[in-house]
Write a protein that holds these residues in place. Structure first.
Motif: not given
Lengths: 325, 208
Positions: A125, A56, A70, A72, A46, A102, A48, A59-60, A291, A104
């Motif tokens: 996202a 977040r 995952t 982050s 992710t 993912v 972001f 999704f995780e 998701r 944003r």
């Protein structure tokens, strides 16, 4: 399907396939141990560039329930602060053999640019004021579970349409699935042009209220206050807030949705937010479910869709329920 | 990831190399299937001393109607029919990374499995990989006292140490053949052109 960038322009069949796939993951999420080994060995990162907690985490959680690993990445604690470009950041992640990113980003279109640069899957996202496709899917899924179908539903989307990627994605997903959408907002909070939008527009929430099956409230973004688009939050609440008085005039079967985080006392009265017909927590739960469906659809296997398989008709005339196609 | 010849569990494909299948031959008709299921129902209740603790779980898609039919047959010879569930094993297959495996139905396990005897029901037993996936999936739903396996057709070519407890018909086949089994009968067809494949090994497809 390699990326999920947006829902605008996506065919109804694609949306319905993801919603139908979500049913299988809703079953997984209802179990005592809500985890399947489907994406073992896959890694989802992710990335972001804007603050978010629920998207977040959602999704995780979805990735972990599919047994994916995952990673982050948050901008505040990264090399972006040292001036690394979006492209270099993304290529760095890809070099670690990430299967999906993912993302944003505050800039509209950033996920499309990433998809051009990268070989891995890209999931949007939320990009600027543009699109938030998984939010649209979870909203559609929530309504489908509640009403059975979106066909013919009358949905009022109320609030700051202009700055809302949720509204843009929702308008297209809702109407693609057969709902009728009315935007309710002061003119200052509507986009400069609504040409090509399959919607009706009203500036009077009270006229739309009684005939709506769904009232979708957008967050009144306090950080926009300095732009003076509305005279004051109190005046906004008086004209466009779902107050207790307005909630009593909702149709019997009407439900209230909100993408979160809610400003209790601004767009929604505190006691209205706690009504059974307010499906905000269903939306959060369904967010994990859809998701999971998106991640599974993008990351499971690499071959063509099995529904393309042919040859069933080559069998003899007897057809059985035993091998139904 | 290299593309592999795709094969759906529900639709027998044309051979991946572009060959064609022969006209199917009928191995069992509806009457044969009905008689086999009746015998299997008797074997299930005999083995378990009744069906009080038994749950029938049909594997999506081919096993679901067979499980329902077995339950109906058991209801004729026992005081009450056992509960029937269905299990989609897509998320547990060992070939998810090789090909796109999409679920065809939502899993539905109507009772607590812990302490029960689960009879898995499928149409065709081939490599055993679907059954292996089903055993993994069952794990996530509880801890049955025992798991048994009922199949309408056992066509051989096992790739795992799995054997059925109740069999409608043992049907010797070659890998180049496809088998389709349902309430209305069992059919067999053979690839007539194209190179011999190892689709069973590659795709792990159980039903074909």
């Amino acid at each position: 399907m390699k990326h999920l960038l947006g829902v605008i322009g996506q065919p109804r069949a694609m949306l319905e396939e993801l919603l139908q796939l979500s049913d299988s993951f809703a079953e997984v999420n209802a179990r005592a141990i809500p985890k399947v080994p489907a994406l073992r060995g896959r890694t989802v990162a992710t990335l972001f560039f804007e603050d978010s907690t629920r998207t977040r985490l959602s999704f995780e959680t979805a990735a972990k329930r599919l047994s994916a690993d995952t990673l982050s990445f948050s901008v505040s604690s990264s090399s972006v602060k040292k001036g690394e470009t979006l492209r270099d950041t993304a290529l760095t992640l890809q070099a670690m053999r990430i299967d999906a990113i993912v993302v944003r980003h505050a800039s509209s279109g950033a996920p499309w640019q990433l998809a051009r640069w990268l070989d891995c899957s890209v999931i949007n996202a939320g990009d600027g004021w543009h699109e938030h496709p998984t939010q649209a899917l979870l909203d559609c899924y929530t309504l489908r579970r509640h009403f059975g179908s979106l066909d013919g539903l009358r949905i009022a989307i109320v609030g700051d349409i202009k700055h809302s990627r949720v509204a843009r994605s929702d308008v297209w997903a809702f109407t693609a699935l057969g709902a009728e959408v009315t935007l309710v907002a002061p003119r200052t909070l509507l986009p400069p042009s609504l040409e090509g939008w399959p919607v009706q527009v009203s500036e009077d929430l009270d006229r739309v209220l009684g005939s709506s099956d769904v009232v979708y409230l957008l967050r009144m973004q306090r950080e926009r206050q300095h732009e003076a688009l509305v005279p004051s939050l109190r005046e906004y609440t008086a004209r466009f807030g779902l107050t207790r008085d307005r909630a009593e005039r909702l149709a019997d079967r009407a439900v209230v949705l909100h993408p979160g985080p809610m400003n209790r006392g601004v767009e929604i009265a505190p006691e209205v937010a706690d009504l059974d017909r307010c499906l905000v927590l269903d939306q959060v739960a369904n967010g994990v479910t859809v998701r999971m469906a998106v991640l599974y659809k993008l990351l499971a296997g690499s071959a063509a869709d099995p529904h393309d398989a042919v040859g069933d008709e080559a069998w003899g005339p007897i057809r059985s329920g035993g091998s139904d196609g | 990831m290299a593309a592999t010849p795709d094969e759906s569990r529900t639709g027998p494909p044309t051979p991946p190399d572009g060959g064609v299948f022969s006209a199917p031959t009928q191995v069992m008709d509806a009457g044969d299937v009905s008689r086999a299921l009746r015998r299997m129902a008797h074997e299930i209740t005999e083995r378990n001393h009744g069906v009080e603790r038994v749950v029938l779980v049909g594997l999506v898609t081919g096993g679901v109607v067979l499980a329902e039919e077995l339950a109906a047959r058991l209801a004729e010879i026992e005081p009450a029919a056992p509960p029937v569930g269905r299990l989609d094993v897509s998320f547990y297959r060992d070939d998810i990374a090789l090909r796109r495996v999409m679920p065809h139905a939502v899993t539905d396990i109507p009772v607590e499995l812990t302490g029960r005897v689960v009879v898995l029901v499928d149409d065709v037993l081939f490599t055993g990989r679907t059954v292996r996936a089903a055993l993994d999936a069952l794990n996530d739903h509880g801890r049955p006292k025992a798991v048994q396996l009922a199949v309408l057709v056992d066509r051989g070519h096992r790739e795992l140490p799995i054997r059925p407890d109740f069999v409608g018909k043992n049907l010797p086949t070659s890998r180049e053949e496809d088998v389709r089994a349902g309430l209305d009968g069992v059919q067999l067809r053979r690839r007539t052109t194209g190179v011999a494949g190892d689709r069973g090994a590659v795709t792990g497809s159980e039903a074909r």
